[in-house]
Every structure is written in C-alpha cells, then in structure tokens.
Design an enzyme around this catalytic site. Structure first.
Site, mmCIF file in Angstrom:
data_model
loop_
_atom_site.group_PDB
_atom_site.id
_atom_site.type_symbol
_atom_site.label_atom_id
_atom_site.label_comp_id
_atom_site.label_asym_id
_atom_site.label_seq_id
_atom_site.Cartn_x
_atom_site.Cartn_y
_atom_site.Cartn_z
ATOM 1 N N THR A 83 0.855 -1.184 0.000
ATOM 2 C CA THR A 83 0.000 0.000 0.000
ATOM 3 C C THR A 83 0.889 1.230 0.000
ATOM 4 O O THR A 83 1.946 1.227 0.634
ATOM 5 C CB THR A 83 -0.925 0.021 1.235
ATOM 6 O OG1 THR A 83 -1.449 1.339 1.420
ATOM 7 C CG2 THR A 83 -0.179 -0.371 2.493
ATOM 8 N N CYS A 196 -1.662 5.013 -5.561
ATOM 9 C CA CYS A 196 -2.488 4.202 -4.670
ATOM 10 C C CYS A 196 -2.598 2.854 -5.348
ATOM 11 O O CYS A 196 -2.849 2.785 -6.565
ATOM 12 C CB CYS A 196 -3.864 4.824 -4.459
ATOM 13 S SG CYS A 196 -4.989 3.759 -3.555
#
Length: 230
Positions: A83, A196
C-alpha cells in the site's frame, strides 16, 4: 531465491495484484514452473481505515509493526508493504524489524529518474497527496511533484475508499480520473504516478496518452529483483 514478506490486505483487491505480479515476475525471469517464494500477512483493512481517518497513525504503526515482525519470524528475507498510504509509518515499521524494507516511493523514483522524468503528477489518497511522507521522498531525488486541486483530491480519495477498495469499477469515475490526469499534464506534469495500489484497477496506460507509472507494478518489480539477486 529470497523469500518476500508481503504485508497486505490494504486492500485485498490490490494485494492480489501484488501476488500476481510477484509470481509473474519470477516466472518471466526463471521460466518453467518457477514462482515467487513469499509469505503473506493480510490485515483487516476496516481496522486500519478507521484509524487512518481518525488520525491515529501511531496505532496503525503498532498493528503493522506486529505484522511485519510476524513475517520476519516466519522466514521473510525482506518486507514489502502492499500500500502507498501506509508507508507513512514505514520508519516505525523499519525500526521494529531486522530485515530490509523496500520503500514504494524509492522504487517509483528510481524508474522516474531512469526515464528522465523531472516533473510528475501524483494521484493517491488524501494522505498520500497532501502529507509530506511520500511527496518529500520523491522531491529529495529532484523530482517536482504536482498534486490535483482540492475538489479533485476529494473525488480521488472518495473513489478509492468507496469504490475501488470495495471492488467496484465505475465508468464515470474512470472518466473523472482521466480528466484529472489530463489536467495535471496541462499543468506541467511529464507523467502521472498512480500512487495508490488500487488506482491501477481503474485506469491503465492504454486509456491515456499521458505516461502513467503504476506504483504497484514498480514496487513488485523491485521486489522480484531483490528476491532473485545473488
């Protein structure tokens, strides 16, 4: 081959992309039936997301540090956090383990520098776009970072959490993202970072003439290189 420790679940949709890319990368390099040696620790994202939006970053660091130590104890040779946003607490995680951590911004900056990109747009969660932990890491390498304006940042953030992390791909959101990419290019960005790990589920290079750099792909490629290095 070294064993990759993959700290995932944020979200599981993007974690499965990491899993695929890591295995495809090893197979491409070694051929045959080769696949990546990896250990996955998948956290409950609902717990992490709530703490993110409450600003309780120290608590997220504690959760992820425990997970990182579990990966190390299970035999991982190095760590990949699947992430972008949670690299905000990468320094705390790094201090809690005795194995290397591959930072997603470093993987991205290395490829941007290689390709001669000195000005780049950044898409991601509000945390990634607005806070310093990610942008500064890129800017320290001499790369100028351009972020979308406030309404655009709000839309990008909402789509990530309310749609992409829920496994929903909505055409109107895709079009809105592509318009933001074009706007960043008009403001001087030579390329745009998909900062992202879920955004690559929504837009791809074939959707735009603006060069896109998918951090998930770049991070996974860096991990494959490290896993196969002698």
């Amino acid at each position: 081959m070294k064993t990759i420790g993959l700290l995932g679940g944020m979200s599981w949709e993007s974690t499965q992309t990491y899993y695929r890319l890591l295995n495809e990368g090893v197979k491409e390099r070694l051929g045959g039936l080769h696949s990546a040696k990896l250990i996955l620790y998948s956290v409950d994202f609902a717990e992490i997301e709530a703490l993110q939006h409450q600003g309780k970053w120290a608590e997220t660091a504690n959760i992820l540090s425990r997970a990182a130590r579990a990966l190390e104890q299970a035999g991982a040779d190095f760590l990949v956090i699947g992430t972008n946003t949670m690299h905000k607490v990468a320094p705390e995680i790094e201090k809690s383990i005795g194995i290397p951590l591959l930072h997603i911004a470093d993987a991205t900056a290395g490829v941007l520098k290689r390709d001669g990109v000195s000005s780049v747009g950044l898409l991601g969660t509000r945390f990634t776009m607005e806070q310093e932990f990610y942008r500064e890491r890129l800017e320290q390498t001499g790369i100028q970072v351009i972020i979308p304006d406030e309404p655009e940042r709000e839309l990008i953030h909402r789509v990530i959490y309310e749609e992409l992390c829920q496994g929903e791909i909505i055409q109107a959101s895709k079009q809105a993202y592509l318009e933001i990419v074009a706007s960043l290019a008009e403001r001087g960005a030579q390329a745009v970072i998909l900062g992202c790990t879920e955004i690559g589920l929504l837009i791809r290079q074939e959707d735009t003439s603006v060069s896109l750099y998918d951090t998930t792909e770049l991070h996974a490629a860096q991990a494959v290189e490290k896993a196969l290095a002698t």
